[in-house]
Scaffold this active site. Structure first.
Site, PDB file in Angstrom:
ATOM      1  N   VAL A  30     -35.862  57.905  20.722  1.00 54.06           N
ATOM      2  CA  VAL A  30     -34.398  57.824  20.255  1.00 54.06           C
ATOM      3  C   VAL A  30     -33.698  56.953  21.301  1.00 54.06           C
ATOM      4  CG1 VAL A  30     -32.316  58.982  19.468  1.00 54.06           C
ATOM      5  CG2 VAL A  30     -34.562  59.971  19.084  1.00 54.06           C
ATOM      6  N   CYS A  31     -32.817  56.029  20.660  1.00 59.70           N
ATOM      7  CA  CYS A  31     -32.082  55.253  21.463  1.00 59.70           C
ATOM      8  C   CYS A  31     -32.897  54.212  22.519  1.00 59.70           C
ATOM      9  CB  CYS A  31     -30.785  55.973  22.062  1.00 59.70           C
ATOM     10  SG  CYS A  31     -29.751  54.819  22.814  1.00 59.70           S
ATOM     11  N   ASN A  32     -32.434  54.102  23.762  1.00 58.84           N
ATOM     12  CA  ASN A  32     -33.441  53.606  24.754  1.00 58.84           C
ATOM     13  C   ASN A  32     -34.463  54.433  25.241  1.00 58.84           C
ATOM     14  OD1 ASN A  32     -32.041  51.002  25.085  1.00 58.84           O
ATOM     15  ND2 ASN A  32     -30.225  51.972  25.717  1.00 58.84           N
ATOM     16  N   ALA A  41     -36.060  55.550  16.770  1.00 59.51           N
ATOM     17  CA  ALA A  41     -34.670  55.529  15.970  1.00 59.51           C
ATOM     18  C   ALA A  41     -33.422  55.179  16.868  1.00 59.51           C
ATOM     19  CB  ALA A  41     -34.366  56.904  15.513  1.00 59.51           C
TER      20      ALA A  41
END
Length: 249
Positions: free
Chosen positions: A123-125, A173
């Protein structure tokens, strides 16, 4: 090691737990990698959704069992260490500072468990940790807006600019709500559409952004520029690690 649970003496909570657990269901073990400065909203969707699944066991995994502070003021007590974490059905990685994500022990744990888990979520970075662990090579993936250009250095063949991308057993995501959406898709694969739909309703997942500025296109150049300036230092460190990894291939 098993999860420590201080809520076992709360009858109503125990009844709720029993209602979401099919009798005799095998364990469904979810390991969420955390570390100093991790971003809680990037993992809470995984915990909220998959924690309602039959047999769910949630492990917050770090090097030690000493409390770590998520950004910011979100203190978390790990429930398993890298060395004693059981076999996992799901490995999930939220965004953490680059100094933590690039740590060799973190990458080695994600690489080892990612190869054996049924599902992997970034998720994200936190997606970059999957890349550093060699789990994105030859795959489609997405990530936070500010790191799209970094993904190809980890062998990603197509960078998708929004939503959740499922490629094989790897789910990537963008930030925040991405953790809910990726987890709901994993729930569907692991337990079926009806179980995922029930989970979505249990948490009443139905975002209504009040300002409509959740994407680069809708936020406008001023907001985007301010955000890019805030993130420039971290992004440079993420990129440097990715370039080193690419040079070794």
């Amino acid at each position: 090691m098993t999860n420590s649970n201080m809520s076992t003496d709360i009858p109503s909570l125990n009844r709720l737990r029993a209602a979401t657990a099919k009798a005799g269901a095998p364990p469904f073990r979810v390991g969420i990698v955390i570390g100093p400065g991790y971003f809680p909203l990037d993992m809470v969707g995984v915990q909220a959704v998959l924690g309602t699944m039959p047999g769910a066991e949630i492990y917050m995994v770090w090097k030690t069992l000493e409390p770590v502070e998520g950004f910011r003021g979100w203190w978390t007590i790990p429930t398993a260490t890298f060395s004693d974490c059981p076999n996992l059905d799901v490995v999930a990685v939220p965004m953490m500072p680059p100094e933590v994500q690039n740590d060799a022990e973190v990458v080695e744990f994600v690489a080892a468990r990612g190869r054996t888990a049924r599902y992997v979520i970034g998720v994200c970075n936190g997606v970059l940790t999957l890349g550093a662990a060699g789990l994105l090579r030859g795959k489609r993936a997405t990530i936070s807006y500010n790191s799209h250009a970094i993904l190809p250095h980890y062998g990603v063949t197509e960078v998708v600019k929004s939503g959740v991308v499922a490629d094989g057993n790897v789910y990537t995501a963008g930030p925040s709500v991405g953790s809910f959406e990726a987890a709901l898709l994993v729930a569907e694969q692991a337990f079926g559409r009806q179980a995922a739909q029930l989970a979505e309703f249990i948490i009443e997942y139905d975002p209504h952004p009040p300002f409509g500025t959740g994407t680069a296109a809708s936020a406008g150049p001023g907001v985007v520029a301010k955000f890019e300036g805030m993130m420039a230092d971290m992004i440079s460190l993420y990129r440097a690690e990715a370039l080193k990894a690419a040079a070794l291939v």
